[in-house]
Write a protein that holds these residues in place. Structure first.
Motif, mmCIF file in Angstrom:
data_model
loop_
_atom_site.group_PDB
_atom_site.id
_atom_site.type_symbol
_atom_site.label_atom_id
_atom_site.label_comp_id
_atom_site.label_asym_id
_atom_site.label_seq_id
_atom_site.Cartn_x
_atom_site.Cartn_y
_atom_site.Cartn_z
ATOM 1 N N MET A 68 6.407 7.730 -8.522
ATOM 2 C CA MET A 68 6.743 7.796 -9.939
ATOM 3 C C MET A 68 6.498 6.475 -10.663
ATOM 4 O O MET A 68 6.340 6.447 -11.887
ATOM 5 C CB MET A 68 8.210 8.221 -10.100
ATOM 6 N N ALA A 69 6.480 5.389 -9.879
ATOM 7 C CA ALA A 69 6.184 4.081 -10.461
ATOM 8 C C ALA A 69 4.680 3.848 -10.568
ATOM 9 O O ALA A 69 4.245 2.746 -10.946
ATOM 10 C CB ALA A 69 6.830 2.986 -9.621
ATOM 11 N N GLY A 70 3.887 4.861 -10.239
ATOM 12 C CA GLY A 70 2.443 4.754 -10.367
ATOM 13 C C GLY A 70 1.734 4.225 -9.143
ATOM 14 O O GLY A 70 0.550 3.888 -9.207
ATOM 15 N N VAL A 71 2.432 4.163 -8.008
ATOM 16 C CA VAL A 71 1.847 3.650 -6.768
ATOM 17 C C VAL A 71 1.469 4.823 -5.871
ATOM 18 O O VAL A 71 2.313 5.682 -5.592
ATOM 19 C CB VAL A 71 2.838 2.729 -6.034
ATOM 20 N N PRO A 72 0.221 4.904 -5.391
ATOM 21 C CA PRO A 72 -0.137 5.962 -4.442
ATOM 22 C C PRO A 72 0.688 5.851 -3.161
ATOM 23 O O PRO A 72 0.997 4.742 -2.714
ATOM 24 C CB PRO A 72 -1.619 5.711 -4.160
ATOM 25 N N VAL A 73 1.034 6.996 -2.583
ATOM 26 C CA VAL A 73 1.871 7.014 -1.378
ATOM 27 C C VAL A 73 1.256 7.954 -0.349
ATOM 28 O O VAL A 73 0.814 9.052 -0.681
ATOM 29 C CB VAL A 73 3.309 7.474 -1.697
ATOM 30 N N TRP A 74 1.247 7.497 0.913
ATOM 31 C CA TRP A 74 0.910 8.360 2.045
ATOM 32 C C TRP A 74 2.186 8.573 2.844
ATOM 33 O O TRP A 74 2.801 7.617 3.332
ATOM 34 C CB TRP A 74 -0.147 7.714 2.935
ATOM 35 N N LEU A 75 2.609 9.810 2.969
ATOM 36 C CA LEU A 75 3.836 10.161 3.682
ATOM 37 C C LEU A 75 3.483 10.747 5.040
ATOM 38 O O LEU A 75 2.681 11.685 5.132
ATOM 39 C CB LEU A 75 4.641 11.180 2.865
ATOM 40 N N SER A 76 4.064 10.195 6.095
ATOM 41 C CA SER A 76 3.772 10.665 7.448
ATOM 42 C C SER A 76 4.066 12.150 7.576
ATOM 43 O O SER A 76 5.069 12.651 7.054
ATOM 44 C CB SER A 76 4.609 9.879 8.463
#
Length: 469
Positions: A68-76
């Motif tokens: 939500m802060a605009g950072v891409p995330v990869w979730l295991s």
């Protein structure tokens, strides 16, 4: 009062007490603010989680908050050990990693570790920046941010992790030695890892306690006595050459000789350094925490390697490993890293290297310990954790720091060190150390001497002295 405090390795709290969804959002948003301001946020953040109660839900909340802060995330896409997050952060050049885990703490706890872009524990300077961001978040709250579901993507962390560590040992030697191992991941997120690697190469490695159990079978997921009793039973029943254990998030190792004798983290660290510096002749110095065995100093001296001693906490080990050529770095708790891999602790890597040492030298773990004691002298180590009343730990530190204290338990005090706590050297038999917890009314008493009875005596008498203050 602020319910969120960072210790030696991130934040931990009791589930549903202070480790809540709301507080996880706050910490995750503070980490997102740090990444946006101090890193390259477009590189994204990797989020992993262990086998504790609710860890996958906490991980999803953390991932959504960061996105939500605009950072891409990869979730295991599954539970994983902490070092897998560290490795993938480094391999994918991510801005950082977040791991939902309380490591070896009892089942009631959970926590958050932040892994920096270099693939290991956040340095003290980074922790300080995250804490500054957290102070702002606690004062202002987490704002209503736009949903960015496309910013959270699933990622397989385990396959690339296993493929990487597979290359660290001499499998030909291991197969030829025809050794049989048993591994105990203690129901944690290292389940299935070591056994699958061994079987991939035709090495016998059976597993116990290899299923998810958020209660960890009723013991703390810490690979030390008395929590490794099940491993001892399995070794004796199955006639294995050695046993290995990992803590709840797979970064701390425990080991056992074929007769069930516990091999201490100090002995593991010493065996590995002796092998890598001596037999394999790999360059590099040694980094260890203030509470770790002096046996390592003697081995390092034999091979002409410098010893760097740092405060307790792997983040200080990591800092040295990033700055200079360190072959191995480790701490008293069984967290050991090597430059062959990452400036990071990893129980599975340490177990693989221990197995290689046994195959390389044709010796059992017990024989390797005996050989080190024969070459470098006996070193008997012990630790006692004391729950104290308010003010007692402070009085204890002041007492042992006082230069007017000239003797202890009948031995003269020959010198003191105060890098992290107070370490007192007594005569020519060894040392005793007191170190206060920064977050609890607890004092840890450590001792190492040339005889097991002497170590036990020092621990007992110093503990009684402290409890009477």
């Amino acid at each position: 009062m602020n319910p969120i405090r960072f210790g030696t390795d991130g934040w931990r709290g009791v589930i549903a007490d202070d480790f809540t969804f709301e507080n996880v959002r706050k910490v995750a948003y503070a980490i997102a603010r740090y990444v946006v301001r101090a890193e390259e946020p477009d590189r994204g953040v990797i989020v992993g989680y262990d086998n504790r109660f609710g860890s996958e839900r906490f991980a999803r909340i953390a991932a959504d908050t960061i996105s939500m802060a605009g950072v891409p995330v990869w979730l295991s896409d599954s539970s994983c050990p902490s070092p897998a997050v560290s490795l993938l952060v480094r391999q994918r050049a991510a801005a950082g990693g977040l791991m939902i885990t309380a490591s070896h703490n009892p089942y009631r706890w959970n926590g958050i570790k932040f892994k920096a872009s270099y693939g290991s524990s956040a340095l003290p300077s980074i922790v300080a920046q995250i804490e500054q961001e957290l102070a702002t978040v606690l004062a202002q709250g987490v704002p209503n941010l736009p949903q960015r579901p496309q910013q959270v993507r699933s990622l397989d962390l385990l396959a690339p992790y296993l493929d990487t560590i597979d290359k660290l040992v001499d499998w030909e030697k291991l197969r030829a030695a025809r050794l049989r191992f048993v591994v105990d991941p203690m129901h944690g997120s290292a389940c299935g890892l070591l056994s699958s690697l061994m079987k991939r190469h035709g090495v016998v490695c059976d597993e116990i306690r290899g299923t998810r159990d958020p209660l960890f079978g009723g013991v703390n997921p810490e690979p030390i006595e008395p929590h490794v009793a099940a491993l001892r039973e399995a070794i004796r029943a199955g006639g294995y050459h050695a046993g290995f254990a990992a803590d709840g998030d797979g970064d701390r190792i425990g080991a056992m000789h074929s007769d069930g004798t516990f091999i201490t983290p100090h002995q593991i660290f010493s065996i590995l350094f002796w092998h890598l510096a001596g037999a394999r002749k790999i360059s590099g110095d040694l980094a260890k925490t203030f509470s770790t065995t002096k046996l390592l100093d003697k081995i390092a001296g034999r091979f002409g390697r410098r010893v760097y001693e740092v405060p307790v906490g792997f983040k200080y080990i990591c800092e040295i490993m990033l700055e200079t050529d360190i072959l191995m770095g480790g701490e008293e708790s069984g967290g050991i890293g090597t430059k062959l891999y990452l400036p990071e602790r990893d129980a599975t890597v340490s177990a693989l290297l221990l197995a290689e040492v046994m195959a390389w030298h044709g010796k059992s773990l017990g024989e390797l310990v005996a050989q080190l004691h024969s070459e470098y002298g006996d070193h008997h180590y012990g630790r006692v954790d004391l729950e104290l009343a308010p003010g007692q730990k402070e009085r204890a530190i002041e007492y042992f720091a006082d230069s007017r204290l000239a003797s202890l338990c009948g031995w003269p005090i020959v010198r003191r060190e105060d890098l992290d706590g107070i370490k007192v050297y007594v005569g020519d038999v060894g040392w005793v150390m007191v170190r206060a917890s920064g977050t609890e009314h607890m004092l840890r008493v450590y001792s190492e001497t040339t005889r097991a009875q002497t170590t036990e005596r020092l621990l007992s008498e110093v503990s009684a002295l402290v409890q009477g203050m």
